[in-house]
Write an enzyme that holds these catalytic residues in place. Structure first.
Site, short mmCIF file in Angstrom:
data_model
loop_
_atom_site.label_atom_id
_atom_site.label_comp_id
_atom_site.label_asym_id
_atom_site.label_seq_id
_atom_site.Cartn_x
_atom_site.Cartn_y
_atom_site.Cartn_z
N HIS A 83 2.85 10.68 -27.69
CA HIS A 83 2.02 11.51 -26.82
C HIS A 83 2.21 13.00 -27.13
CE1 HIS A 83 -0.10 12.74 -23.19
NE2 HIS A 83 0.94 13.48 -22.86
N HIS A 134 -5.55 13.33 -26.09
CA HIS A 134 -5.77 11.94 -25.68
C HIS A 134 -6.70 11.22 -26.66
CE1 HIS A 134 -4.60 12.50 -21.16
NE2 HIS A 134 -3.58 12.13 -21.88
N GLU A 184 5.22 19.45 -24.48
CA GLU A 184 4.87 19.74 -23.07
C GLU A 184 5.57 21.01 -22.59
OE1 GLU A 184 2.54 18.05 -21.58
OE2 GLU A 184 2.56 15.99 -22.37
N LYS A 209 1.24 11.72 -10.37
CA LYS A 209 0.29 10.84 -11.06
C LYS A 209 1.06 9.64 -11.60
CE LYS A 209 -3.29 14.04 -12.60
NZ LYS A 209 -4.00 14.57 -13.77
N ARG A 241 0.81 -1.22 0.00
CA ARG A 241 0.00 0.00 0.00
C ARG A 241 0.85 1.27 0.00
NH1 ARG A 241 -3.21 -2.89 3.88
NH2 ARG A 241 -4.97 -3.87 2.81
N GLU A 271 -6.00 18.18 -8.08
CA GLU A 271 -6.81 18.60 -9.21
C GLU A 271 -8.25 18.94 -8.85
OE1 GLU A 271 -5.66 16.56 -12.80
OE2 GLU A 271 -7.50 17.14 -13.82
N LYS A 313 5.24 23.63 -13.86
CA LYS A 313 4.44 22.50 -13.36
C LYS A 313 4.44 22.47 -11.83
CE LYS A 313 2.92 17.87 -13.78
NZ LYS A 313 2.75 16.70 -14.61
N ARG A 333 -5.13 22.90 -11.22
CA ARG A 333 -4.28 21.88 -11.84
C ARG A 333 -4.78 21.44 -13.20
NH1 ARG A 333 -0.98 16.78 -9.31
NH2 ARG A 333 -0.42 15.90 -11.33
N ASN A 388 -4.07 20.09 -18.33
CA ASN A 388 -4.76 19.30 -19.36
C ASN A 388 -4.83 20.03 -20.69
OD1 ASN A 388 -5.20 17.24 -17.55
ND2 ASN A 388 -7.20 18.04 -16.92
N HIS A 408 -4.80 18.29 -24.00
CA HIS A 408 -4.90 16.86 -23.71
C HIS A 408 -6.29 16.29 -23.90
CE1 HIS A 408 -0.88 17.42 -22.22
NE2 HIS A 408 -0.78 16.15 -21.88
N1 LIG Z 1 2.27 10.61 -14.98
C1 LIG Z 1 2.07 11.72 -15.67
O1 LIG Z 1 1.73 12.76 -15.11
C2 LIG Z 1 2.31 11.71 -17.14
C3 LIG Z 1 2.30 12.91 -17.85
C4 LIG Z 1 2.59 12.88 -19.22
C5 LIG Z 1 2.85 11.68 -19.84
N2 LIG Z 1 2.85 10.52 -19.14
C6 LIG Z 1 3.14 9.24 -19.80
O2 LIG Z 1 4.52 9.21 -20.16
C7 LIG Z 1 4.68 8.34 -21.27
C8 LIG Z 1 5.59 8.96 -22.31
O3 LIG Z 1 6.86 9.21 -21.73
P1 LIG Z 1 8.16 9.40 -22.64
O4 LIG Z 1 7.87 10.34 -23.72
O5 LIG Z 1 9.27 9.70 -21.68
O6 LIG Z 1 8.33 8.00 -23.37
P2 LIG Z 1 9.12 6.66 -23.00
O7 LIG Z 1 9.23 6.44 -21.56
O8 LIG Z 1 8.50 5.59 -23.82
O9 LIG Z 1 10.60 6.95 -23.58
C9 LIG Z 1 10.77 7.14 -24.96
C10 LIG Z 1 11.88 6.26 -25.54
O10 LIG Z 1 13.15 6.81 -25.18
C11 LIG Z 1 13.99 5.82 -24.59
N3 LIG Z 1 14.86 6.57 -23.68
C12 LIG Z 1 14.55 7.09 -22.47
N4 LIG Z 1 15.55 7.86 -22.01
C13 LIG Z 1 16.53 7.83 -22.93
C14 LIG Z 1 17.83 8.45 -23.04
N5 LIG Z 1 18.29 9.31 -22.11
N6 LIG Z 1 18.58 8.18 -24.14
C15 LIG Z 1 18.11 7.35 -25.12
N7 LIG Z 1 16.89 6.76 -25.09
C16 LIG Z 1 16.12 6.99 -24.00
C17 LIG Z 1 13.03 4.85 -23.99
O11 LIG Z 1 13.61 3.57 -23.86
C18 LIG Z 1 11.90 4.83 -25.02
O12 LIG Z 1 12.19 3.99 -26.10
C19 LIG Z 1 3.29 8.05 -21.81
O13 LIG Z 1 2.92 6.74 -21.45
C20 LIG Z 1 2.40 9.07 -21.09
O14 LIG Z 1 1.10 8.60 -20.89
C21 LIG Z 1 2.58 10.52 -17.81
ZN LIG Z 2 1.04 15.12 -21.54
#
Ligand SMILES: NC(=O)c1ccc[n+]([C@@H]2O[C@H](COP(=O)([O-])OP(=O)(O)OC[C@H]3O[C@@H](n4cnc5c(N)ncnc54)[C@H](O)[C@@H]3O)[C@@H](O)[C@H]2O)c1
Ligand SMILES: [Zn+2]
Length: 253
Positions: free
Chosen positions: A160, A148, A85, A43, A21, A133, A123, A137, A141, A144
């Site tokens: 994304h 989305h 972003e 999140k 938990r 939120e 942020k 907050r 969005n 988004h």
């Molecule tokens: N929790 C939240 O508040 C929130 C907000 C926005 C997005 N997200 C989520 O985040 C995800 C997208 O994240 P992302 O864009 O970081 O994608 P990702 O985590 O898939 O990374 C993108 C690619 O880059 C590679 N990579 C990562 N760091 C690297 C580095 N330093 N050098 C070389 N390669 C590297 C990874 O292996 C992957 O292939 C989505 O699933 C989205 O829904 C979450």
């Molecule tokens: Zn986003």
């Protein structure tokens, strides 16, 4: 320790929220998107076939450690997607950051430290004011609600950040149409995104009906209406904007 991009952060953070938990965790984001956005705010979660982020928890990391030097190895396409972003952060609360982005790819690329620091600051300010939120907050969005739905319609085959870029432009056009935004804002935002190599229009191959349907299942839907965070001008976003007839969107994309 979640060392990686947003996917690793969302998954490791959710595991940390669930195990016994809740155990403490550390975010060490290595993508621009994760540094500027996903590692902050607590999140965590995973997507289901039915939609984005349907399973998850609020569980903030004890520490977020962003080292822009890790961006040296990140593929250019990922950097550009992350910039969506960053542009969003500029529109929400940092006109100087938006202006920096308007200088184009070469300018932002030469100064990741500054870009990451400024985006994180926006942020952090928003989530500290409204961690769960209840109001403000929702500004995060921006882009988004449409973004989305675009991702869903594209079966997550689109990045994304690319979907968010399209979403910000469509939503800015909508904001102009409902009389909220200054005229020309959507074109200004689109110009900045184009300069960073990001898409600004719904791809011709995507079914716009499917995008509208995707917005209906959006979890932010309340009281039968979709609530948008819409831009008023660079530096100001209005949250909780209800749009009665989503068909308005068909006039702007
Ligand atoms: N929790 C939240 O508040 C929130 C907000 C926005 C997005 N997200 C989520 O985040 C995800 C997208 O994240 P992302 O864009 O970081 O994608 P990702 O985590 O898939 O990374 C993108 C690619 O880059 C590679 N990579 C990562 N760091 C690297 C580095 N330093 N050098 C070389 N390669 C590297 C990874 O292996 C992957 O292939 C989505 O699933 C989205 O829904 C979450
Ligand atoms: Zn986003």
């Amino acid at each position: 320790v979640a060392l990686g991009g947003g996917v690793v952060g969302d998954l490791a953070g959710f595991a940390a929220a669930s195990y016994k938990r809740g155990v403490p965790w550390v975010a060490a984001p290595t993508t621009l998107l994760a540094m500027a956005d996903s590692s902050l705010g607590g999140k965590t979660g995973i997507d289901l076939r039915q939609g984005k982020n349907l399973v998850g928890a609020f569980h903030a990391p004890r520490l977020v450690l962003s080292d822009p030097n890790t961006l040296d190895t990140l593929p250019e396409e990922e950097l550009r997607a992350g910039l969506a972003e960053v542009v969003k952060a500029g529109i929400i609360g940092d006109p100087a950051l938006f202006n920096k982005c308007s200088e184009g790819w070469a300018a932002v690329q030469s100064d990741w430290d500054e870009v990451v620091r400024r985006a994180m600051a926006v942020k952090i300010q928003v989530i500290e004011a409204d961690p769960f939120e209840h109001g403000r907050r929702a500004a995060l969005n921006l882009g988004h609600t449409v973004g989305h739905a675009v991702e869903l319609a594209a079966n997550f085959a689109m990045k994304h950040g690319q979907a968010v870029a399209i979403g910000m432009v469509v939503e800015a056009h909508l904001a102009e149409r409902v009389g909220l935004a200054e005229k020309g804002l959507a074109e200004e935002i689109a110009g900045v995104l184009r300069g960073l190599g990001l898409p600004t229009e719904v791809p011709a191959g995507l079914d716009k009906r499917a995008i509208l349907e995707g917005m209906q299942v959006d979890k932010k839907r309340a009281g039968g209406k979709v609530r948008f965070a819409l831009p008023v001008r660079v530096g100001e976003v209005r949250v909780g904007v209800e749009v009665e007839h989503l068909s308005e969107l068909e006039e702007v994309w």
